[in-house]
Enzyme design. Structure first.
Site, short mmCIF file in Angstrom:
data_model
loop_
_atom_site.label_atom_id
_atom_site.label_comp_id
_atom_site.label_asym_id
_atom_site.label_seq_id
_atom_site.Cartn_x
_atom_site.Cartn_y
_atom_site.Cartn_z
CE1 TYR A 139 -3.53 -2.60 0.42
CE2 TYR A 139 -4.65 -0.63 1.18
CZ TYR A 139 -4.70 -1.93 0.73
OH TYR A 139 -5.91 -2.54 0.57
CE LYS A 189 1.66 -17.59 -4.37
NZ LYS A 189 0.76 -18.76 -4.51
CG ASP A 221 -2.26 -20.08 -3.15
OD1 ASP A 221 -1.66 -20.13 -2.05
OD2 ASP A 221 -1.81 -20.64 -4.18
CG ASP A 245 -8.03 -4.91 1.48
OD1 ASP A 245 -8.95 -4.53 2.21
OD2 ASP A 245 -8.02 -4.72 0.24
CG ASP A 249 -13.65 -7.29 2.13
OD1 ASP A 249 -13.36 -6.64 3.15
OD2 ASP A 249 -14.19 -6.79 1.12
C1 IPM Z 1 -10.31 -1.49 4.20
C2 IPM Z 1 -10.62 -0.78 2.91
C3 IPM Z 1 -9.46 0.14 2.62
C4 IPM Z 1 -8.22 -0.70 2.42
C5 IPM Z 1 -9.67 1.08 1.43
C6 IPM Z 1 -10.94 1.88 1.57
C7 IPM Z 1 -8.49 1.98 1.22
O1 IPM Z 1 -10.84 -1.69 1.88
O2 IPM Z 1 -10.18 -0.81 5.22
O3 IPM Z 1 -10.21 -2.71 4.20
O4 IPM Z 1 -7.99 -1.24 1.34
O5 IPM Z 1 -7.47 -0.82 3.37
MN MN Z 2 -10.80 -3.79 2.52
#
Ligand code: IPM
Ligand code: MN
Length: 359
Positions: A139, A189, A221, A245, A249
């Site tokens: 990032y 990885k 993976d 990240d 999710d």
């Molecule tokens: C998160 C979000 C952020 C990230 C974005 C909005 C920059 O997806 O907090 O997970 O990728 O870190």
């Molecule tokens: Mn995110």
């Protein structure tokens, strides 16, 4: 205790309002001093000041013990270049406050188990925390950008970690595992990336200091697959910024609703609390957003910033009880439930807090 409130965009202001009601109530119950200051971030800040976060807001955050954030972003600002988008405001706070460890707990609520996309017998009992490195990695790595060489366009980003950056987040994860079920999964990885090889070496060297914790290494993976196959077998997962990240999710959806999930981003000095979900512009202003992710983020604030676990437990129990009675915002509603909006859900939770305290 001084808390800086950043409501942000989309449903951010609505869910933060709910969480603040819970925060104030709990502080009143336990006699905690609470001072609230407000800052502007994201699209709001772009519209007003032309940038996603101002020095003023950063200063406010740094003068506070904790930050409570709603969400940033929306279609209105989608066409801006990367470094002027609302998300940049969030990335700058993480960097400036040195919030290197992002904790994203995922717990399956028994009452909501049917809204998980996975089979009940697979998700039952899932209770894990993703610890994501948050202030370095791809990032932020340099060089980065889009450049042209011999008339051809190239895009470049750099995945970059120092040993120390890995070590500090890995330690947070080990310590957390020690307080939980003593199992740590490190994700990398390392079969392809040198940066992952270093990551794995650091994890292995830290094992010496945490001998009671069982360590497993998974490639990213494979981990993404195991999360779907056997989510309940994970305890603490530690990984770098981008893998974290993505995996958080994925782990988040297992619980049935992203709207339920809180997060804490901590460093040596500061901490920021925010729901895992985004700004959900499609439902903004309609009064139907699920406030639970932000309310549970306040619960994490009670634990990490106020250092008072009973307050955290009180909030979590109140949420549990409210769900048990069948109250649901539309994102977690199924037939037979009692459908409520943001405000009503918040009132129900506040009533439960009250009841748990006064009997
Ligand atoms: C998160 C979000 C952020 C990230 C974005 C909005 C920059 O997806 O907090 O997970 O990728 O870190
Ligand atoms: Mn995110």
């Amino acid at each position: 205790m001084r808390v800086c409130v950043l409501r942000g965009d989309g449903i951010g202001p609505e869910v933060v309002e709910s969480a603040l009601e819970v925060l104030k109530k709990v502080c009143q119950i336990f006699n905690f001093d609470l001072e609230l200051v407000e800052g502007i971030i994201g699209g709001q800040s772009i519209d007003k000041f032309g940038e996603p976060i101002t020095e003023e807001t950063l200063k406010l955050c740094k003068s506070s013990n904790a930050v409570l954030l709603g969400a940033v972003g929306g279609p209105k600002w989608d066409d801006l270049p990367t470094d002027r988008r609302p998300e940049k405001g969030l990335l700058r706070i993480r960097k400036e406050l040195n919030l290197f460890a992002n904790l994203r707990p995922v717990k399956v609520f028994e009452g909501l188990i049917s809204s998980s996309p996975l089979k009940e017998e697979v998700v039952r009992g899932t209770d894990l925390v993703v610890v994501r490195e948050l202030s370095s990695g791809i990032y932020y790595g340099e060089p980065r950008g889009i450049f042209t060489k011999n008339g051809i366009k190239y895009g470049i980003n750099t995945m970059y970690y120092s040993e120390e950056e890995i070590r500090r987040v890995v330690r947070v994860a080990f310590k957390l595992a020690q307080r939980r079920r003593k199992k740590l999964t490190s994700v990398d990885k390392a079969n392809v990336l040198e940066v992952s090889k270093l990551w794995r070496d650091v994890v292995n060297s830290e094992r010496e200091n945490f001998k009671d914790v069982e360590v497993e290494h998974l490639y990213v993976d494979n981990c993404s697959m195991q999360l779907i196959r056997r989510p309940s077998s994970f305890d603490v997962i530690v990984t770098g910024n981008i893998f974290g990240d993505i995996l958080s999710d994925e782990a988040g959806v297992i619980s049935g609703s992203l709207g339920m999930l809180p997060s804490a981003s901590v460093g040596e000095r500061y901490a920021l609390y925010e729901p895992v979900h985004g700004s959900a512009p499609d439902i903004a202003g309609k009064g139907i957003a699920n406030p639970i992710g932000t309310i549970l983020s306040v619960a994490l604030m009670m634990e990490y910033s106020f250092g008072f676990e009973p307050a955290k437990k009180l909030i979590e129990d109140a949420v549990d009880e409210t769900l048990k009675e069948g109250y649901r915002t539309p994102d977690i509603y199924s037939r037979g439930d009692k459908e409520v909006g943001t405000k009503e859900m918040t009132q129900k939770i506040l009533q439960k807090v009250e009841k748990l305290i006064n009997g």
